[in-house]
Design a protein around this motif. Structure first.
Motif, PDB file in Angstrom:
ATOM      1  N   GLY A 107       1.021  -1.062  -0.130  1.00  0.00           N
ATOM      2  CA  GLY A 107      -0.232   0.058   0.273  1.00  0.00           C
ATOM      3  C   GLY A 107       1.269   1.219  -0.044  1.00  0.00           C
ATOM      4  O   GLY A 107       1.716   1.337  -0.163  1.00  0.00           O
ATOM      5  N   LEU A 108       0.400   2.329   0.435  1.00  0.00           N
ATOM      6  CA  LEU A 108       1.192   3.946   0.783  1.00  0.00           C
ATOM      7  C   LEU A 108       2.671   3.506   1.931  1.00  0.00           C
ATOM      8  O   LEU A 108       3.224   4.144   0.872  1.00  0.00           O
ATOM      9  N   GLY A 109       2.478   2.084   2.276  1.00  0.00           N
ATOM     10  CA  GLY A 109       3.689   1.748   2.567  1.00  0.00           C
ATOM     11  C   GLY A 109       4.526   1.957   2.145  1.00  0.00           C
ATOM     12  O   GLY A 109       5.808   2.073   2.248  1.00  0.00           O
ATOM     13  N   ASN A 110       4.738   1.272   1.033  1.00  0.00           N
ATOM     14  CA  ASN A 110       5.437   0.860   0.493  1.00  0.00           C
ATOM     15  C   ASN A 110       6.178   1.504  -0.603  1.00  0.00           C
ATOM     16  O   ASN A 110       7.410   2.352  -1.269  1.00  0.00           O
ATOM     17  N   LEU A 154       3.860  -4.552   6.749  1.00  0.00           N
ATOM     18  CA  LEU A 154       3.740  -6.140   6.692  1.00  0.00           C
ATOM     19  C   LEU A 154       2.041  -6.227   7.420  1.00  0.00           C
ATOM     20  O   LEU A 154       1.476  -7.405   7.420  1.00  0.00           O
ATOM     21  N   SER A 201      -8.800  -3.192   5.268  1.00  0.00           N
ATOM     22  CA  SER A 201      -8.050  -4.104   6.501  1.00  0.00           C
ATOM     23  C   SER A 201      -7.799  -3.429   7.810  1.00  0.00           C
ATOM     24  O   SER A 201      -7.523  -3.882   8.665  1.00  0.00           O
ATOM     25  N   PHE A 216       4.628  -2.076   9.852  1.00  0.00           N
ATOM     26  CA  PHE A 216       3.711  -1.164   8.919  1.00  0.00           C
ATOM     27  C   PHE A 216       3.595  -2.033   8.231  1.00  0.00           C
ATOM     28  O   PHE A 216       2.393  -1.663   7.642  1.00  0.00           O
TER      29      PHE A 216
HETATM   30  N1  PFF Z   1       0.365  -2.460   5.339  1.00  0.00           N
HETATM   31  C1  PFF Z   1       0.004  -0.815   4.599  1.00  0.00           C
HETATM   32  C2  PFF Z   1       0.899  -0.489   3.998  1.00  0.00           C
HETATM   33  O1  PFF Z   1       2.085  -0.645   3.613  1.00  0.00           O
HETATM   34  O2  PFF Z   1       0.500   0.411   3.235  1.00  0.00           O
HETATM   35  C3  PFF Z   1      -0.990  -0.521   5.901  1.00  0.00           C
HETATM   36  C4  PFF Z   1      -1.025  -0.887   6.990  1.00  0.00           C
HETATM   37  C5  PFF Z   1      -1.975  -1.488   6.135  1.00  0.00           C
HETATM   38  C6  PFF Z   1      -0.882  -1.159   7.974  1.00  0.00           C
HETATM   39  C7  PFF Z   1      -3.121  -2.512   7.637  1.00  0.00           C
HETATM   40  C8  PFF Z   1      -0.893  -2.047   8.842  1.00  0.00           C
HETATM   41  C9  PFF Z   1      -2.479  -2.391   8.448  1.00  0.00           C
HETATM   42  F1  PFF Z   1      -2.573  -3.037   9.456  1.00  0.00           F
END
Ligand code: PFF
Length: 458
Positions: A28-31, A233, A328, A231
């Motif tokens: 997601g935005l995290g990556n 994962l 999620s 975050f």
């Molecule tokens: N993993 C998602 C991202 O990298 O954008 C952000 C995320 C989703 C964090 C769901 C925590 C979570 F439970």
């Protein structure tokens, strides 16, 4: 006992679907947004190395533990913790772990949605040809115009929250399952297209060097790298646990966890390889902060053949990736309300969504009218905006803390027989997993925490 439970919310059609949904949550935005900018802020190579180590030694074992707890409990994380603690004859107090996850979930979504809104607005900016032939300064001022306008941010934030509520209210199976299957590979492909563009900038090796040459890092940087591993994962707050509760008994948890982590890591590294060469080619600052991708990628789109189309598709997919993660983030809370309060999914989703939307106003204003309202917590951070504070507390404190206790629960509280049955893997792999979650993970999280606040020096 565990075998007889079934989830009232349904079950994934097969293992692939589970992997896709969990990958949808992870990627997601995290990556694409967060990983590059925090890498830039923390000096590159060593940060990436610590992050990769955290994924391998902490992230993957905890992901297995979370899926395992979810699949055994078969309910929302709150009720799963109650059920499993009871089954193992332990204190019902473990329920707080589920609650902390719920709180972390809406705090994260409250700002995640605002950033997803930026991505949405960039679909239109790119599509309207705003970036054609643009300079680095030009892109910068387009970005500043957007974030300094609270009304526009609010409109996009509202739209994204409505989209999220819509899917969660319909249940995960019908919408997301199918969409993810089709769109994730496309996002992957487009990232490669942008990496290829980045190769033509003449600064590709500078980007590679920045990402992979070790330099220096401080204790806070290590904490941020570890926090980001959680975050990215989606660990430590029950999102993966709740997805695990919809997984049937006969699928391998170990393999699934490895696939999910691998896909997530590859997307993050590709994003880094796409962005840093553009940063260096245009004399931009790698430490530019949360606006980094919005100030670099448009330059690529503005100068490459067919860039408008590639840009539109890219930002659309980014919104999609954010969407599949957003769902999620509130699924644990929604599942809980359905289970315990007898609410319909629709009502539960709207309730949680409206609340999250409201908290999100703080992030909307962080970039404009509340820009100078800052917070400090001794030993942690100084002069952080509301958004910075939420991001720091959730990703760097709540998720690792959640993960730490999930590890403790799986490895110290549950009987060995229970976890062995549930993981059902080769004895050697089981042993490695157990050593990791029993000793390495908890120790690493504690040491990183203490090191970050300066209590110890490593
Ligand atoms: N993993 C998602 C991202 O990298 O954008 C952000 C995320 C989703 C964090 C769901 C925590 C979570 F439970």
């Amino acid at each position: 006992m565990a075998e007889q439970r079934t989830s009232i919310h349904g079950q994934w059609t097969n293992r692939t679907v589970f992997i896709l949904a969990a990958t949808g949550s992870a990627v997601g935005l995290g990556n694409i947004w967060k990983f590059p900018y925090i890498t830039g802020e923390n000096g590159g190579g060593t940060f990436v190395l610590v992050y990769l180590l955290c994924i391998a030694l902490i992230g993957i074992p905890i992901m297995m533990a979370e899926i395992m707890l979810g699949r055994r409990g078969k309910q929302s994380p709150i009720n799963t913790m109650i059920a499993l603690a009871k089954e193992e004859r332990r204190s019902p107090g473990w329920v707080w772990l589920g609650w902390m996850g719920v709180v972390a979930g809406f705090l994260i979504l409250s700002y995640y949605s605002v950033i997803a809104g930026w991505a949405m607005s960039y679909v239109f900016r790119t599509g309207g040809g705003m970036f054609l032939g643009v300079t680095a300064d030009g892109v910068n001022s387009i970005f500043t115009d957007l974030v300094s306008d609270p009304e526009r941010l609010l409109a996009w934030h509202t739209l994204f929250m409505v989209m999220t509520m819509m899917v969660v209210s319909r249940g995960v199976k019908n919408g997301i399952e199918r969409a993810v299957t089709f769109l994730m590979p496309l996002l992957f492909g487009l990232l490669i297209v942008i990496v290829i563009y980045a190769m033509t900038t003449g600064y590709f090796m500078e980007g590679v060097q920045f990402l992979f040459t070790p330099g220096s890092i401080d204790g806070k940087g290590v904490l941020i790298a570890m926090g980001h591993a959680f975050f990215t994962l989606s660990l430590g707050m029950g999102a993966i646990m709740v997805y695990g509760s919809y997984l049937s008994k006969d699928h391998s948890i170990v393999q699934a966890a490895i696939w999910i982590a691998l896909a997530d890591t590859v997307v993050a590294l590709l994003a880094g390889l796409a962005i840093f060469p553009i940063v260096f080619a245009n004399g931009l600052e790698p430490g530019a902060g949360p606006g980094l991708i919005f100030q670099t990628l448009p330059i690529a789109f503005g100068h490459m053949q067919g860039g408008t189309l590639v840009g539109v598709v890219f930002f659309t997919l980014l919104v999609f990736a954010a969407w599949t993660s957003a769902i999620s983030l509130i699924e644990p809370a929604v599942a809980y309300l359905v289970e315990n309060k007898g609410l319909t999914r629709i009502y539960a989703s709207v309730l949680i969504g409206v609340f999250t939307w409201f908290v999100g106003l703080g992030t909307v204003f962080s970039f404009n009218i509340w820009k100078d309202k800052t917070f400090s917590i001794p030993y942690m951070f100084d002069n952080f905006t509301f958004f910075d504070t939420l991001d720091y507390l959730t990703a760097n404190i709540m998720l690792p803390l959640g993960g730490l206790f999930i590890a403790i629960f799986a490895a110290w509280v549950m009987r060995q027989q229970s976890t062995r049955d549930e993981l059902a893997t080769y004895p050697f792999i089981y042993m490695v997993w157990r050593v990791l979650v029993r000793f390495i993970t908890p120790l690493a999280v504690i040491v990183v925490f203490l090191n970050a606040i300066g209590a110890i020096k490593i």
